[in-house]
Design an enzyme around this catalytic site. Structure first.
Site, PDB file in Angstrom:
ATOM      1  CG  HIS A  55      -2.029   0.897   1.254  1.00 32.06           C
ATOM      2  ND1 HIS A  55      -2.485   1.509   2.394  1.00 32.06           N
ATOM      3  CD2 HIS A  55      -2.834   1.330   0.253  1.00 32.06           C
ATOM      4  CE1 HIS A  55      -3.517   2.280   2.106  1.00 32.06           C
ATOM      5  NE2 HIS A  55      -3.756   2.182   0.804  1.00 32.06           N
ATOM      6  CG  HIS A  98      -3.045   8.678   0.215  1.00 32.00           C
ATOM      7  ND1 HIS A  98      -3.841   9.322   1.152  1.00 32.00           N
ATOM      8  CD2 HIS A  98      -3.641   7.487  -0.034  1.00 32.00           C
ATOM      9  CE1 HIS A  98      -4.862   8.546   1.456  1.00 32.00           C
ATOM     10  NE2 HIS A  98      -4.770   7.422   0.755  1.00 32.00           N
TER      11      HIS A  98
END
Length: 312
Positions: A55, A98
């Protein structure tokens, strides 16, 4: 006099070259060379080799999220796909970030979309401890070029439409090394209509998602299923996706990874947790702790498999 300067310089050059070679040679790679290879790699077989999808690329102390140096660090420890996050800049470029804002992960402030690429390239990235590093924000193009011959990038959506993400893969000739995440049946169809080589990670938490996929007109060969961030109550969803020849991804970031980072479970319990997720039906685990996850899955990767040719 010249000799005393040349010899130390030569030593530094040789050592630097050896270090660079060691770093490259030590990477654990996924060697898919074409779009057909990638489809075959993700085709489910009972002897498949379970592995990790890190991730945000596998950030940790000293290594920021969505950073190419971090990708290299993750692959120096384990085989892993790398999940990444794209955002638009003010001048229409796409960078890896992100959050829609810069404050948490860089020494910048405000929205990513308020800065040009040139302005963003002047910033430095922070690691998971909030420490400033010397690393810079990469573009999606840079990441796609870097991934060739090394791994598979999983490109999330954020503010970039699925057809644009697919277009970037095609522009960079990266059909063998990247896929896109699709959050809707409409996007899945749209991506397939744009390019029939692109693989998609499609949300697949319920039987109705499987049925919708059956009716979509998109071949299962273009799909891997993201089941959930939590362990489902039944294994039926895994069986349904596997029956159609696709692999399943299960997230650990919101369960065992979180429990471990909060000190609620031990390293041994974390290891057993990853192994349990595979035994329950997952083929790939999307983990915050990619390096630890990879180490936990190593004992499960020792048998013979038709997939072994893709792992280096």
């Amino acid at each position: 006099m010249l000799k005393q300067y040349l010899i130390p310089a030569l030593i530094v050059f040789v050592l630097t070259g050896l270090y660079s070679f060691k770093q490259t040679a030590a990477l654990h790679t996924i060697n898919t060379r074409s779009a057909a290879d990638l489809k075959n790699f993700f085709h489910y077989t009972p002897d498949r080799i379970p592995f990790i999808s890190s991730h945000r690329g596998g950030p940790r102390k000293g290594f920021p999220e969505n950073c190419i140096a971090t990708f290299e660090n993750t692959l120096s420890h384990t085989t892993s796909m790398l999940e990444i996050d794209p955002h638009y800049t003010k001048d229409g470029k796409i960078v890896l970030m992100h959050d829609p804002t810069l404050d948490r992960t860089t020494n910048g402030h405000g929205k990513v979309a308020d800065y040009t690429l040139a302005e963003l390239k002047k910033l430095r990235l922070k690691d998971t401890e909030g420490n400033l590093t010397g690393y810079r924000i990469p573009t999606l193009d840079e990441a796609l070029q870097w991934a060739k011959g090394k791994t598979i990038l999983v490109i999330d959506a954020k503010d970039v439409p699925i057809e644009v993400r697919a277009q970037k893969i095609v522009e960079n000739k990266a059909q063998a090394n990247a896929l896109v995440i699709s959050y809707s049946d409409e996007d899945t169809k749209k991506c397939y209509a744009y390019n029939k080589d692109i693989i998609m990670e499609v949300m697949m938490s319920k039987e109705e998602n499987v049925e919708m996929m059956d009716k979509s007109g998109v071949p299962w060969a273009n799909v891997i299923g993201f089941v959930s961030h939590q362990v489902p109550e039944s294994k039926a969803i895994f069986d349904a996706v596997h029956k159609r020849g696709a692999m399943c991804v299960l997230g650990s970031s919101r369960n065992i990874d979180q429990q471990y980072t909060k000190g609620q479970i031990s390293a041994e319990q974390l290891k057993k947790g990853y192994q349990y997720l595979i035994s329950y039906g997952a083929d790939v685990i999307e983990a915050d702790l990619g390096i630890e996850g990879g180490a936990a899955l190593l004992p499960l990767q020792q048998g013979k498999s038709v997939k072994a040719k893709y792992f280096r």
